[in-house]
Design a protein around this motif. Structure first.
Motif, PDB file in Angstrom:
ATOM      1  N   LEU A   1       0.822  -1.213   0.000  1.00  0.00           N
ATOM      2  CA  LEU A   1       0.000   0.000   0.000  1.00  0.00           C
ATOM      3  C   LEU A   1       0.861   1.270   0.000  1.00  0.00           C
ATOM      4  O   LEU A   1       0.325   2.382   0.055  1.00  0.00           O
ATOM      5  CB  LEU A   1      -0.932   0.010   1.223  1.00  0.00           C
ATOM      6  N   GLY A   2       2.172   1.093  -0.044  1.00  0.00           N
ATOM      7  CA  GLY A   2       3.057   2.254  -0.115  1.00  0.00           C
ATOM      8  C   GLY A   2       3.441   2.846   1.222  1.00  0.00           C
ATOM      9  O   GLY A   2       4.012   3.943   1.275  1.00  0.00           O
ATOM     10  N   MET A   3       3.155   2.164   2.309  1.00  0.00           N
ATOM     11  CA  MET A   3       3.488   2.710   3.630  1.00  0.00           C
ATOM     12  C   MET A   3       4.993   2.630   3.876  1.00  0.00           C
ATOM     13  O   MET A   3       5.624   1.611   3.589  1.00  0.00           O
ATOM     14  CB  MET A   3       2.764   1.932   4.727  1.00  0.00           C
ATOM     15  N   THR A   4       5.553   3.710   4.408  1.00  0.00           N
ATOM     16  CA  THR A   4       6.963   3.724   4.826  1.00  0.00           C
ATOM     17  C   THR A   4       7.111   4.073   6.305  1.00  0.00           C
ATOM     18  O   THR A   4       8.114   3.746   6.926  1.00  0.00           O
ATOM     19  CB  THR A   4       7.771   4.742   4.006  1.00  0.00           C
ATOM     20  N   ARG A   5       6.105   4.753   6.855  1.00  0.00           N
ATOM     21  CA  ARG A   5       6.129   5.155   8.269  1.00  0.00           C
ATOM     22  C   ARG A   5       4.728   4.910   8.824  1.00  0.00           C
ATOM     23  O   ARG A   5       3.767   5.584   8.424  1.00  0.00           O
ATOM     24  CB  ARG A   5       6.501   6.631   8.385  1.00  0.00           C
ATOM     25  N   VAL A   6       4.619   3.943   9.715  1.00  0.00           N
ATOM     26  CA  VAL A   6       3.311   3.486  10.188  1.00  0.00           C
ATOM     27  C   VAL A   6       3.067   3.908  11.634  1.00  0.00           C
ATOM     28  O   VAL A   6       3.946   3.754  12.496  1.00  0.00           O
ATOM     29  CB  VAL A   6       3.206   1.942  10.075  1.00  0.00           C
ATOM     30  N   ALA A   7       1.884   4.432  11.888  1.00  0.00           N
ATOM     31  CA  ALA A   7       1.398   4.602  13.260  1.00  0.00           C
ATOM     32  C   ALA A   7       0.683   3.307  13.640  1.00  0.00           C
ATOM     33  O   ALA A   7      -0.334   2.960  13.036  1.00  0.00           O
ATOM     34  CB  ALA A   7       0.449   5.788  13.347  1.00  0.00           C
ATOM     35  N   LEU A   8       1.268   2.580  14.598  1.00  0.00           N
ATOM     36  CA  LEU A   8       0.740   1.285  15.029  1.00  0.00           C
ATOM     37  C   LEU A   8      -0.076   1.487  16.294  1.00  0.00           C
ATOM     38  O   LEU A   8       0.473   1.757  17.359  1.00  0.00           O
ATOM     39  CB  LEU A   8       1.888   0.306  15.266  1.00  0.00           C
ATOM     40  N   PHE A   9      -1.408   1.377  16.149  1.00  0.00           N
ATOM     41  CA  PHE A   9      -2.316   1.649  17.267  1.00  0.00           C
ATOM     42  C   PHE A   9      -2.660   0.374  18.015  1.00  0.00           C
ATOM     43  O   PHE A   9      -2.928  -0.671  17.409  1.00  0.00           O
ATOM     44  CB  PHE A   9      -3.606   2.298  16.753  1.00  0.00           C
ATOM     45  N   SER A  10      -2.670   0.461  19.353  1.00  0.00           N
ATOM     46  CA  SER A  10      -3.118  -0.645  20.187  1.00  0.00           C
ATOM     47  C   SER A  10      -3.517  -0.071  21.546  1.00  0.00           C
ATOM     48  O   SER A  10      -3.667   1.139  21.698  1.00  0.00           O
ATOM     49  CB  SER A  10      -2.011  -1.700  20.318  1.00  0.00           C
ATOM     50  N   ASP A  11      -3.706  -0.943  22.530  1.00  0.00           N
ATOM     51  CA  ASP A  11      -3.995  -0.465  23.885  1.00  0.00           C
ATOM     52  C   ASP A  11      -3.051  -1.162  24.858  1.00  0.00           C
ATOM     53  O   ASP A  11      -2.245  -2.023  24.479  1.00  0.00           O
ATOM     54  CB  ASP A  11      -5.466  -0.675  24.259  1.00  0.00           C
ATOM     55  N   ALA A  12      -3.153  -0.800  26.135  1.00  0.00           N
ATOM     56  CA  ALA A  12      -2.198  -1.295  27.120  1.00  0.00           C
ATOM     57  C   ALA A  12      -2.243  -2.810  27.244  1.00  0.00           C
ATOM     58  O   ALA A  12      -1.205  -3.464  27.442  1.00  0.00           O
ATOM     59  CB  ALA A  12      -2.478  -0.641  28.476  1.00  0.00           C
ATOM     60  N   THR A  13      -3.431  -3.394  27.120  1.00  0.00           N
ATOM     61  CA  THR A  13      -3.568  -4.847  27.276  1.00  0.00           C
ATOM     62  C   THR A  13      -3.053  -5.585  26.052  1.00  0.00           C
ATOM     63  O   THR A  13      -2.218  -6.487  26.148  1.00  0.00           O
ATOM     64  CB  THR A  13      -5.046  -5.208  27.525  1.00  0.00           C
ATOM     65  N   VAL A  14      -3.537  -5.207  24.883  1.00  0.00           N
ATOM     66  CA  VAL A  14      -3.180  -5.932  23.659  1.00  0.00           C
ATOM     67  C   VAL A  14      -1.707  -5.752  23.316  1.00  0.00           C
ATOM     68  O   VAL A  14      -1.052  -6.679  22.811  1.00  0.00           O
ATOM     69  CB  VAL A  14      -4.075  -5.489  22.492  1.00  0.00           C
ATOM     70  N   SER A  15      -1.142  -4.575  23.619  1.00  0.00           N
ATOM     71  CA  SER A  15       0.254  -4.326  23.250  1.00  0.00           C
ATOM     72  C   SER A  15       1.219  -5.201  24.038  1.00  0.00           C
ATOM     73  O   SER A  15       2.405  -5.293  23.686  1.00  0.00           O
ATOM     74  CB  SER A  15       0.600  -2.845  23.435  1.00  0.00           C
TER      75      SER A  15
ATOM     76  N   ASP B   1      10.224  -5.968   9.508  1.00  0.00           N
ATOM     77  CA  ASP B   1      10.878  -6.848   8.540  1.00  0.00           C
ATOM     78  C   ASP B   1      10.626  -6.392   7.108  1.00  0.00           C
ATOM     79  O   ASP B   1      11.407  -6.719   6.209  1.00  0.00           O
ATOM     80  CB  ASP B   1      10.394  -8.293   8.716  1.00  0.00           C
ATOM     81  N   ALA B   2       9.537  -5.670   6.913  1.00  0.00           N
ATOM     82  CA  ALA B   2       9.228  -5.135   5.581  1.00  0.00           C
ATOM     83  C   ALA B   2       9.915  -3.791   5.333  1.00  0.00           C
ATOM     84  O   ALA B   2       9.667  -3.145   4.316  1.00  0.00           O
ATOM     85  CB  ALA B   2       7.711  -4.984   5.427  1.00  0.00           C
ATOM     86  N   GLY B   3      10.759  -3.383   6.284  1.00  0.00           N
ATOM     87  CA  GLY B   3      11.508  -2.145   6.103  1.00  0.00           C
ATOM     88  C   GLY B   3      10.720  -0.889   6.413  1.00  0.00           C
ATOM     89  O   GLY B   3      11.048   0.201   5.947  1.00  0.00           O
ATOM     90  N   ILE B   4       9.676  -1.033   7.227  1.00  0.00           N
ATOM     91  CA  ILE B   4       8.794   0.101   7.529  1.00  0.00           C
ATOM     92  C   ILE B   4       9.129   0.672   8.905  1.00  0.00           C
ATOM     93  O   ILE B   4       9.327  -0.079   9.869  1.00  0.00           O
ATOM     94  CB  ILE B   4       7.320  -0.363   7.466  1.00  0.00           C
ATOM     95  N   ASP B   5       9.193   1.976   8.996  1.00  0.00           N
ATOM     96  CA  ASP B   5       9.389   2.672  10.273  1.00  0.00           C
ATOM     97  C   ASP B   5       8.087   2.591  11.075  1.00  0.00           C
ATOM     98  O   ASP B   5       7.016   2.938  10.554  1.00  0.00           O
ATOM     99  CB  ASP B   5       9.776   4.129   9.976  1.00  0.00           C
ATOM    100  N   VAL B   6       8.166   2.140  12.319  1.00  0.00           N
ATOM    101  CA  VAL B   6       6.962   1.915  13.132  1.00  0.00           C
ATOM    102  C   VAL B   6       7.000   2.815  14.361  1.00  0.00           C
ATOM    103  O   VAL B   6       7.971   2.810  15.123  1.00  0.00           O
ATOM    104  CB  VAL B   6       6.863   0.437  13.588  1.00  0.00           C
TER     105      VAL B   6
END
Length: 433
Positions: free
Chosen positions: A38-52, A66-71
């Motif tokens: 999808l062309g992402m290079t810098r991702v905002a990875l959303f979660s919560d305290a429990t799931v993370s 591993d896909a070379g994306i900044d997280v």
């Protein structure tokens, strides 16, 4: 009138919208490849305290890296979001300036990522996009950044809908933002994420699924909804239609067969997987048909709670989980709506597993459906009506006032709804057994 506006009073067509869905155990491992495509290079990875803190979150983050994306991770999502928590997430997204979003969590997480994406992409006063009459209900002015949603609960269906729900603290009521632009680009539905869910979370989220399917199936038919001013403005909640009926019926059948097993036996991987598939089907259904009265009432029940806090949910603040707040109203509502289409209500009861062999639709549909819903609620440990979460008959009018602003949902009901009907239905939902 535009050249392509309808001249008829009612609509004559329905539109099918859906996210790309990948379903199966382990599919969260695909998120890095999907994001890069999808062309992402810098991702905002959303979660919560429990799931993370779970392995599934680490799997998603590692796949992205591993896909070379900044997280950049955001794990401050609030369970049952508020306007304040949405604003905080939007401020984070604005600051980080990602070119894509990945959400790993339940509906609260996915909805928060949707809101952050919206306000970071198209900044505006907060109430600009919020549903009327609470907010201005303004159209989203353009596309959002791509968003891959990875649900961890078999419930909200948020991964395939353009809806984000939150508590507006000033009103003590839930409301939301609804736009096709908010629908995630892709959904990775991995049943592995539900293996660690506590029983009560499976029950509440599964009953939310049931309500999505049942409300979509019994919503005002699309042919009885006013024609839009132009075809491109046809609402997402367009009423029951042949597409939504397909998903609703199958979701009801699966829940009738598997929900109790999924709640009572955490090791029953088949039941949890089938409940997750039901959630996906019902999400696609209600994303195109819309829900109605039980959900409208639920936003008041959740918004006005005073003391109740359920088992298996974090914290100790007053909370009626969304699925619980919906299902507590459902039997009372469907007793009333059954008269609008008795055969369809009885058919729904049959798909859920009720014995309908000797039932006469015109006289029995509402009772058979309501009684079967109550039996399912009892089987998975739900409270006995609104009274068991702290409400009394004296609250019926205030609850009706709280539900009344949900006109987007109430207008999708198969009958005309007024405040008196809402207050009466709240009163009838206080106790079931």
């Amino acid at each position: 009138m535009s050249c392509c506006a309808h001249h008829d009073e009612f609509d004559s067509a329905f539109t099918v919208d859906a996210s790309r869905v990948t379903f199966g155990r382990g599919c969260v491992r695909e998120v890095g490849d999907r994001a890069r495509a999808l062309g992402m290079t810098r991702v905002a990875l959303f979660s919560d305290a429990t799931v993370s803190a779970l392995a599934l979150f680490d799997t998603a983050r590692q796949s992205l890296r591993d896909a070379g994306i900044d997280v950049v991770a955001y794990t401050d999502t609030r369970v049952e979001p508020t306007d304040e928590s949405f604003r905080a997430a939007a401020a984070f997204a604005t600051d980080v300036a990602p070119d894509g979003y990945v959400s790993v969590g339940g509906g609260s997480v996915i909805d928060t990522a949707k809101a952050a994406n919206l306000y970071a992409s198209h900044p505006a006063d907060f109430l600009t996009y919020v549903n009327a009459p609470v907010g201005a209900g303004a159209a989203v002015p353009g596309p959002l950044a791509p968003h891959i949603a990875c649900p961890t609960t078999s419930g909200t269906g948020s991964e395939v809908t353009g809806i984000a729900i939150f508590d507006l603290l000033s009103l003590h009521a839930k409301t939301g933002i609804a736009s096709p632009a908010l629908r995630p680009t892709e959904a990775l539905v991995d049943p592995d994420g539900t293996d660690t869910l506590p029983a009560n979370v499976v029950a509440c989220s599964g009953l939310d699924v049931l309500s999505h399917a049942l409300e979509s199936y019994t919503a005002r038919p699309f042919l009885r909804r006013a024609a839009p001013p132009s075809p491109s403005r046809r609402p997402m909640s367009q009423g029951a239609n042949p597409w939504s009926d397909l998903g609703s019926r199958e979701a009801l059948r699966l829940l009738g067969r598997y929900l109790e097993r999924a709640v009572t036996d955490a090791s029953d991987r088949e039941a949890r997987e089938q409940t997750m598939w039901a959630a996906t089907l019902a999400g696609i259904a209600f994303g195109n048909a819309g829900v109605h009265v039980p959900h409208a009432m639920a936003y008041a029940v959740a918004g006005q709670v005073r003391r109740f806090h359920p088992d298996d949910y974090p914290g100790d603040e007053p909370l009626v989980p969304h699925g619980m707040s919906v299902i507590l109203n459902a039997p009372a509502v469907f007793r009333v709506t059954a008269e609008t289409d008795p055969a369809r209500h009885l058919d729904a009861a049959g798909h859920l597993g009720a014995d309908v062999r000797d039932a006469v639709a015109e006289t029995d549909a509402g009772t058979v459906l309501a009684d079967h819903l109550i039996a399912m609620m009892r089987a998975v440990g739900m409270p006995n009506g609104l009274g068991a979460v702290g409400y009394t008959g004296a609250d019926a009018a205030a609850l009706a006032d709280g539900a009344w602003p949900q006109q987007r949902l109430l207008g999708n009901a198969p009958l005309d709804v007024d405040r008196a009907m809402l207050a009466d239905t709240f009163a009838r939902a206080l106790r079931y057994w």
